[in-house]
Scaffold this active site. Structure first.
Site: not given
Ligand SMILES: NC(=O)c1ccc[n+]([C@@H]2O[C@H](COP(=O)([O-])OP(=O)(O)OC[C@H]3O[C@@H](n4cnc5c(N)ncnc54)[C@H](O)[C@@H]3O)[C@@H](O)[C@H]2O)c1
Length: 264
Positions: A96, A155, A168, A171
């Site tokens: 994630n 995503s 992004y 990736s």
């Molecule tokens: N929120 C959205 O709208 C959305 C949309 C599409 C995709 N995503 C994807 O969902 C995933 C989670 O995102 P989120 O929205 O919950 O964001 P978030 O920032 O709340 O959570 C991301 C977590 O990843 C951790 N993290 C960052 N770099 C890291 C690393 N190098 N090693 C380990 N942990 C690491 C952070 O500390 C954080 O706890 C991501 O991959 C993001 O790209 C989110």
């Protein structure tokens, strides 16, 4: 009183990266509610420990926190080794952890540092964790009909790559491609690999701003057909399906959970 008969992930061990916040935390809680033992990992150990506390408080579930930077090979290797020493098996891996919305900018303007950081976490990190966990999964017994399940967080930016989320988007398109390749490699070992493609969900530091999301949607020239911004729990619900036995015949697929954004 909780009834274990209704829990669908009982005795399953689930490893979740980036589980200290947002979608990772919501999915950890959902899996714990369904009876899974959750290995909560994050680059930020304090937030991972906070997720463990919530699991223990809300569901009296089994959970353990590990600090791990998924972009760092030694970190990943050591985390998977410690988990393997403590648990017989890993049934579910949710890749994630991801970064990158701060990298907003056209490809012609971003610098090498941003490119390397985003690719290092989203693509190299997802590849590395899968590589080491798959080694462990390949050696474990088949339960039901599978040895394990890997689910990647891609995503909608990977489904419809767009400026200004250029690096992004690339990736995440890479994560979708990686999902198909790992699915082919691991199918003979009875390990499935799928991804989830969230849309706009109010989470964490980058997306915790509805105005930002509205602006991004406007820029993108789209609206959300289901007329609301997503939550982390919307993703956790689909994650539960992808982690449960109901999706055992699914592999190499990327499932959109975006309120219809990518069909509009
Ligand atoms: N929120 C959205 O709208 C959305 C949309 C599409 C995709 N995503 C994807 O969902 C995933 C989670 O995102 P989120 O929205 O919950 O964001 P978030 O920032 O709340 O959570 C991301 C977590 O990843 C951790 N993290 C960052 N770099 C890291 C690393 N190098 N090693 C380990 N942990 C690491 C952070 O500390 C954080 O706890 C991501 O991959 C993001 O790209 C989110």
């Amino acid at each position: 009183m909780s009834n274990n008969n209704n829990k669908r992930l009982i005795n399953k061990v689930a490893l979740i990266t980036g589980a200290g916040s947002g979608i990772g935390r919501a999915t950890s809680l959902r899996f714990a509610k369904e009876g899974a033992n959750v290995i909560v990992t994050d680059v930020n150990i304090e937030t991972a420990q906070e997720t463990v506390k919530l699991i223990k408080k809300d569901f009296q579930g089994e959970a353990i926190a590990f600090g791990c930077d998924i972009s760092n090979k030694d970190d990943v290797k050591s985390m998977v080794k410690q988990v393997s020493d403590q648990f017989n098996r890993i049934d579910i891996l949710f890749n994630n952890a991801g970064i990158g919305t701060y990298s907003l900018g056209e490809l012609t303007n971003i610098n090498l540092k941003i490119w390397d950081e985003v690719m290092g976490v989203n693509l190299r990190g997802t590849w590395l964790v899968s590589k080491f966990v798959a080694k462990k999964m390949k050696k474990q017994d088949i339960i039901g009909e599978l040895r394990g399940k890997i689910i990647n967080n891609a995503s909608m930016a990977g489904v419809i790559p767009s400026t200004p989320l250029g690096v992004y988007s690339i990736s995440k398109a890479g994560v979708i491609a990686m999902t198909k390749i790992y699915a082919q490699e691991l199918a003979p070992f009875k390990i499935t690999v799928n991804s989830i493609c969230p849309g706009f969900h109010v989470t964490g530091v980058y997306f915790n701003d509805e105005k930002f999301i509205e602006k991004a949607l406007e820029y993108w020239g789209r609206s959300i057909p289901l007329e609301r911004i997503g939550t982390a729990e919307d993703v956790a619900n689909v994650m539960f399906f992808l982690a449960s036995e109901d999706s055992n015949y699914l592999t190499g697929q990327s499932i959109s959970c975006d309120g219809g954004c990518t069909v509009a």
